[in-house]
Design an enzyme around this catalytic site. Sequence first.
Site, PDB file in Angstrom:
ATOM      1  N   ASP A  95      -1.080  -7.491  -2.290  1.00 38.79           N
ATOM      2  CA  ASP A  95      -0.156  -8.564  -1.911  1.00 38.79           C
ATOM      3  C   ASP A  95       0.789  -8.136  -0.804  1.00 38.79           C
ATOM      4  OD1 ASP A  95       1.122  -6.830  -3.794  1.00 38.79           O
ATOM      5  OD2 ASP A  95       2.628  -8.356  -4.206  1.00 38.79           O
ATOM      6  N   GLU A 166       2.645  -6.443  -6.458  1.00 40.56           N
ATOM      7  CA  GLU A 166       3.537  -5.280  -6.345  1.00 40.56           C
ATOM      8  C   GLU A 166       4.878  -5.661  -5.742  1.00 40.56           C
ATOM      9  OE1 GLU A 166       5.459  -1.735  -4.581  1.00 40.56           O
ATOM     10  OE2 GLU A 166       4.741  -3.531  -3.555  1.00 40.56           O
ATOM     11  N   GLU A 195       0.993   3.724  -0.267  1.00 42.08           N
ATOM     12  CA  GLU A 195       2.123   3.152   0.462  1.00 42.08           C
ATOM     13  C   GLU A 195       2.227   3.813   1.839  1.00 42.08           C
ATOM     14  OE1 GLU A 195       4.050   0.695  -0.231  1.00 42.08           O
ATOM     15  OE2 GLU A 195       3.781   0.346  -2.376  1.00 42.08           O
TER      16      GLU A 195
END
Length: 416
Positions: A95, A166, A195
């Site tokens: 997302d 998330e 990330e």
Amino acid sequence: MNTIPQDKTPHQFGSQVEGLLDGTANLPRQEALALILERMVATASVSDEEGPLADAVQSALATCPGWRVDRLGDTVVARTDLGRDHRIVMAGHLDTVPINANMPPRWLEPGDSEIRPDVAEAHPDSRVLWGRGTADMKASDAVMLHLAATIDNPNYDLTLVFYDHEEVAAEKNGLGRVVSAHPDWVRGDFAIIGEPTNCGIEAGCNGTMRFDVVTHGVAAHSARAWMGSNAIHAAAPILARLESYRPRTVTVDGLDYREGLNATMISGGTGTNVIPDSCRVHVNYRFAPDKSLAEAKALMMGAAAGAELGKGEHRATGGVFEGFDIEMRDESPAAHPGLASSWARSLTDLIAGANGSTPRPKLGWTDVARFSALGIPAVNLGAGDPLLAHKADEQVPLDDLVSLESILVSWLKERN
């Protein structure tokens, strides 16, 4: 909104967009990564709308020999079963935050004025993809997907997790739901969260909690204000306490984690001529991994406050907001750096040799905390600049994807 049922057997969904891996098998690595990334970014997946991209990821993984693919909601988990002694887990969220005039994506060639100066300086000869989700974090997702299709004979069994939600409240997090419902899907010896980190390790993460500090008053006509009690005025001491707070920098395992305590929203009142009878100051506390969630709460509202999610208002018995009512909105624990494991040490050494990077602290919250809670050491490692996450001019250099995949392939073929 996604209407896909919460649990499905492997391979049950078909892709609703162009196949993410179509036509990539015979392309050079750089071109294949560029095509996968472009397709992933072009498939909008704002939180609550991840379904089409999750479908495409599941469909693509179903074409990769040797992978078992499972799905829970819009989280897709792929696992090898090579009989290796150890398993590595790699996870990336699908997302994004809401679109901000930064879709559809487009490629920027070297020298293009829309390439940020910092990106151009660090990657002068690289193509750059501009658009929502490029850095946070579809670049790493694209690398993971390409690895599934191409990695040959790794020294470890692998688990890839592509998860939803998330970027919103922790209770909706797809990885969290998998951990709760199917913990066996994510068991492993070491985990990497993709990330954006500029292809260096960002270790651990700060914890986070969000809560309302509430004041109550008595409504009245503003022409007869003395008949009421102004809840917004009563919030002045809350703002004063926030203004006087000085954030700490806490050193954990040699890394400096900077804390933060900030009001992020304020609301109150029902009309322009009505004395407000309630006011809420929404507060976000970011705390270092030297303290547990309970210890962080005690610092904000006292150990005896009993503030729990979904339980309404509680009176703060101590801490920064002593004497005020508190309503919890969201909470996630911090994670220790996790650099003591042999897995982290070998990965750190490889990255230092590849690009000179040394581990840095992760100041935001990430899902390394979920793996830490499971007793699985984990680090953040991904393509893209973390400072560009959520920005309107979000972008990622293609060079970063190539570098990340090279690091991962080399490491997965080492004997740690």
